[in-house]
Design an enzyme around this catalytic site. Sequence first.
Site, short mmCIF file in Angstrom:
data_model
loop_
_atom_site.label_atom_id
_atom_site.label_comp_id
_atom_site.label_asym_id
_atom_site.label_seq_id
_atom_site.Cartn_x
_atom_site.Cartn_y
_atom_site.Cartn_z
N SER A 310 -8.83 -52.15 20.86
CA SER A 310 -10.02 -51.30 20.94
C SER A 310 -10.30 -51.07 22.42
O SER A 310 -9.90 -51.88 23.26
CB SER A 310 -11.23 -51.97 20.26
N GLU A 387 -5.91 -47.96 18.73
CA GLU A 387 -7.17 -48.27 19.42
C GLU A 387 -8.31 -47.97 18.45
O GLU A 387 -8.53 -46.81 18.06
CB GLU A 387 -7.32 -47.42 20.68
#
Length: 437
Positions: A310, A387
């Site tokens: 992330s 992500e």
Amino acid sequence: MRFLPLISLCISLVAGAAVRSPNFKSYDGYKVFRVKTGRQLSHVHDKLSTISFEKWNHDVARHIDILLPPDQVAAFEALGLQSTCMHDNLGASMASESFTSTRWKRQNSNSSWFDSYHSYDEHIEYFEHLHQSFPNQSEWITSGTSYQGRDIYGLHLWGASGPGKPAVLYHGTVHAREWITAPVIEYITTQLINGYKVGDNTTQGFLNSYDFYIFPFVNPDGFVYSQTTERLWRKNRQPGPRNATCFGRDINRNWPFGWSANTRGASTNPCSQTYKGESPSDTPENRGLDAFVRQLRDTVGIKLFIDWHSYGQYLLSPYGFNETLYAPELGKWTATASLVSESIRDSSAARTTFTFGPSGATLYTTTGASIDHVYAVGGADFAYTIELRDTGAFGFVLPPEQILPSGREQWEGQKVLLSLLDEEFFDGKGPAVFVED
């Protein structure tokens, strides 16, 4: 195929729930701003060089997200840059997403686990519970140990006719501060087990076609440190070289393939967030993961590899080390990613949108990164960095209310991706790629 068993789960190394140290870094009064760049990138960089800040995000071509200590806020505002405030008080935001020790109900069908963040010990307990709920078609595995001696644990799942099918390999929590990755992986693991047990045709098809090797924490030391000492810690906890006073190497800049390809994709500064180490695989975490990848390559082959991160909402494929070099499989990867992105958006009430493309050209240059290595050396048919949420409103400090929606939308994406692994989207020939192992 045999793997070393995890003996006693090493609970004694990290007994009890994570407890913040007296030196836990406070971010009270810190602010996070998104600064617009675009065509003014060099101008913005020049102005920002006059103040002290920490870069928070990746996508500098359109904007830079920066973390400012209280004593730098007035100086930043005086620069007159176009910006929006993401966190007015980062310390307060962190307090709202802090992990909890509240007990969760030990039923796979109960989603209370995903209502909050948890300590490392509780994550081990949850994964062990998943293993116990699927005892005849799973095994506890490890790829080795971290610098501080924690097992890099995981689960191996399989379907009918036993293990030995091509591998689907998931890695999570490579970067310690990216807390959302482990519960998303745990959610997907739970859906695989639950679906198979109740006779869901789709899920049974996945486990009957592929063996899943799932590692929710490949940087356990860093994760524990992020809970006890510094919430925004990224790297592992290995001491710096020689007389360096800084700690940690970036495990996702430490893979052998492309490690020394250029000077822009990682840092040689031990104090940098992207410090790549003194040599390829000089972290025990990476050495173990690389050995595991090579063993899968040489036995069953790797059909799919995903490295979960992330934030930013991206589906990224190789290559990262060179933004102008495209793999022959890029057409197939991009076509697949577009359908995965569409399924995530359509399944989400928030219409969550994921951008997709080759890593270096789509986001930024990375050397010594996992997807390049697992594709080029590990021979993976598909390799992605995902992500997760969000695009910057919360960044690394994602509220717990978004854990379950993140897991659900990623499961929808995985159902599409896993169903497409043997489909042919692209019959053309790409440029020749020469791999030196």
